[in-house]
Scaffold this motif. Sequence first.
Motif, PDB file in Angstrom:
ATOM      1  N   GLY A 103       0.816  -1.223   0.000  1.00 58.87           N
ATOM      2  CA  GLY A 103       0.000   0.000   0.000  1.00 58.87           C
ATOM      3  C   GLY A 103       0.841   1.261   0.000  1.00 58.87           C
ATOM      4  N   GLY A 104       2.162   1.126   0.105  1.00 59.95           N
ATOM      5  CA  GLY A 104       3.046   2.276   0.091  1.00 59.95           C
ATOM      6  C   GLY A 104       3.525   2.714   1.473  1.00 59.95           C
ATOM      7  N   LEU A 105       2.978   2.142   2.544  1.00 62.82           N
ATOM      8  CA  LEU A 105       3.364   2.516   3.896  1.00 62.82           C
ATOM      9  C   LEU A 105       4.808   2.083   4.167  1.00 62.82           C
ATOM     10  N   ALA A 106       5.643   3.001   4.654  1.00 60.54           N
ATOM     11  CA  ALA A 106       7.053   2.691   4.946  1.00 60.54           C
ATOM     12  C   ALA A 106       7.172   2.137   6.357  1.00 60.54           C
ATOM     13  N   ARG A 107       8.029   1.129   6.507  1.00 66.74           N
ATOM     14  CA  ARG A 107       8.275   0.519   7.817  1.00 66.74           C
ATOM     15  C   ARG A 107       9.770   0.468   8.068  1.00 66.74           C
ATOM     16  N   LYS A 108      10.145   0.410   9.333  1.00 67.81           N
ATOM     17  CA  LYS A 108      11.551   0.309   9.718  1.00 67.81           C
ATOM     18  C   LYS A 108      11.648  -0.703  10.849  1.00 67.81           C
ATOM     19  N   GLY A 109      12.670  -1.536  10.801  1.00 71.98           N
ATOM     20  CA  GLY A 109      12.827  -2.534  11.852  1.00 71.98           C
ATOM     21  C   GLY A 109      14.098  -3.344  11.665  1.00 71.98           C
ATOM     22  N   VAL A 110      14.234  -4.355  12.486  1.00 76.88           N
ATOM     23  CA  VAL A 110      15.407  -5.227  12.467  1.00 76.88           C
ATOM     24  C   VAL A 110      15.118  -6.429  11.571  1.00 76.88           C
ATOM     25  N   VAL A 111      16.060  -6.711  10.663  1.00 77.23           N
ATOM     26  CA  VAL A 111      15.936  -7.850   9.752  1.00 77.23           C
ATOM     27  C   VAL A 111      17.223  -8.672   9.808  1.00 77.23           C
ATOM     28  N   ARG A 112      17.198  -9.859   9.220  1.00 78.38           N
ATOM     29  CA  ARG A 112      18.394 -10.685   9.105  1.00 78.38           C
ATOM     30  C   ARG A 112      19.136 -10.279   7.840  1.00 78.38           C
ATOM     31  N   ALA A 113      20.448 -10.042   7.972  1.00 75.20           N
ATOM     32  CA  ALA A 113      21.266  -9.619   6.833  1.00 75.20           C
ATOM     33  C   ALA A 113      22.606 -10.347   6.894  1.00 75.20           C
ATOM     34  N   PRO A 114      23.259 -10.518   5.744  1.00 76.54           N
ATOM     35  CA  PRO A 114      24.580 -11.160   5.752  1.00 76.54           C
ATOM     36  C   PRO A 114      25.579 -10.311   6.543  1.00 76.54           C
ATOM     37  N   TYR A 115      26.509 -10.985   7.204  1.00 80.06           N
ATOM     38  CA  TYR A 115      27.560 -10.261   7.915  1.00 80.06           C
ATOM     39  C   TYR A 115      28.280  -9.314   6.959  1.00 80.06           C
ATOM     40  N   GLY A 116      28.521  -8.090   7.421  1.00 84.77           N
ATOM     41  CA  GLY A 116      29.296  -7.140   6.647  1.00 84.77           C
ATOM     42  C   GLY A 116      28.538  -6.470   5.512  1.00 84.77           C
ATOM     43  N   ALA A 117      27.222  -6.713   5.374  1.00 80.90           N
ATOM     44  CA  ALA A 117      26.462  -6.058   4.299  1.00 80.90           C
ATOM     45  C   ALA A 117      26.472  -4.548   4.534  1.00 80.90           C
ATOM     46  N   GLU A 118      26.679  -3.796   3.463  1.00 80.10           N
ATOM     47  CA  GLU A 118      26.800  -2.342   3.581  1.00 80.10           C
ATOM     48  C   GLU A 118      25.435  -1.671   3.619  1.00 80.10           C
ATOM     49  N   ALA A 119      25.401  -0.484   4.186  1.00 76.14           N
ATOM     50  CA  ALA A 119      24.170   0.312   4.198  1.00 76.14           C
ATOM     51  C   ALA A 119      23.747   0.552   2.752  1.00 76.14           C
ATOM     52  N   GLY A 120      22.434   0.459   2.495  1.00 77.69           N
ATOM     53  CA  GLY A 120      21.921   0.638   1.139  1.00 77.69           C
ATOM     54  C   GLY A 120      21.733  -0.678   0.404  1.00 77.69           C
ATOM     55  N   THR A 121      22.222  -1.780   0.971  1.00 77.64           N
ATOM     56  CA  THR A 121      22.038  -3.091   0.339  1.00 77.64           C
ATOM     57  C   THR A 121      20.567  -3.471   0.377  1.00 77.64           C
ATOM     58  N   THR A 122      20.061  -3.978  -0.757  1.00 86.03           N
ATOM     59  CA  THR A 122      18.657  -4.399  -0.836  1.00 86.03           C
ATOM     60  C   THR A 122      18.554  -5.892  -0.572  1.00 86.03           C
ATOM     61  N   LEU A 123      17.624  -6.255   0.319  1.00 80.65           N
ATOM     62  CA  LEU A 123      17.382  -7.654   0.672  1.00 80.65           C
ATOM     63  C   LEU A 123      15.916  -7.978   0.448  1.00 80.65           C
ATOM     64  N   ARG A 124      15.630  -9.231   0.093  1.00 76.62           N
ATOM     65  CA  ARG A 124      14.229  -9.684   0.014  1.00 76.62           C
ATOM     66  C   ARG A 124      13.880 -10.278   1.376  1.00 76.62           C
TER      67      ARG A 124
END
Length: 195
Positions: A103-124
Motif C-alpha cells: 500500500g506504500g506505507l514505509a516501515r523500519k525494523g530489524v531484519v536478518r542480513a549477511p555479515y558485513g552487508a553495507e548500508a543501502g544493500t537491498t534484501l528480500r
Amino acid sequence: MTAVSRLVRRAFPGHNPLATFGDRIEGGVLALGVVVALLAVPVAGAVGSEIYATHVSRVGAEQKSRIQVDAVLAEAAPSMDGAVGSEALIETTEAVATWHLPGGLARKGVVRAPYGAEAGTTLRIWVDLSGEPTEPPMTNQGAAFNAIFSALLLWGLIAGAMALLYGLVRFACMRIRLRWWQLEWELTAPDWTGR
C-alpha cells in the motif's frame, strides 16, 4: 544359514533340547519386538498423514498472510569479526532496514542480513499482514518433509525401544545363565579336579 532363519530360530527355539527357559524368554521378547515394530509402521504412517494434513492447512494460511518485499539496510550489518562462539556459525546477523508495504506505507525494523552487508544493500524479506518481518511461509514440500520425518522418527523410537527391551532382557538372561553355570561348576569341579 541366512540372517532371517537365524532370527526365526532365536525367536522360536521350539523343541530344541538345549534351549533353556531364558532362551524362550529371549525368543518371546524378540518376537514381541518384531511384531510391535511391524505394527508401528501403519501407526507411524497415520501419524505422518495427520501431521501432513495439519501442515497443509497451515501452508495455505501462511501463503495468504505473508508477502515478500524489498528491504534496504539503513546501516551496515556487523562484520564477522564481532561474532563470537555459536554466532559465527550462523551466516546472517541482525541489522536495521526500511521497507515499503504494497500500500506504500514505509516501515523500519530489524531484519536478518549477511555479515558485513553495507548500508543501502537491498534484501528480500518476508513480512506478515501487519508489515512485521517473519519467517518464510511453509511450502507443500516442507509440509511433506515434516510429515515423513515425524513418521520415521516415531517408528524409529518404537523400534529402538523394542530393541533396547530385547537387549536388556538378553543381558539379564545371560547374567542369570552365567551365574547358574558358575554354581554348577562349583558343585561339579571337586569331582573333576579332585579339590
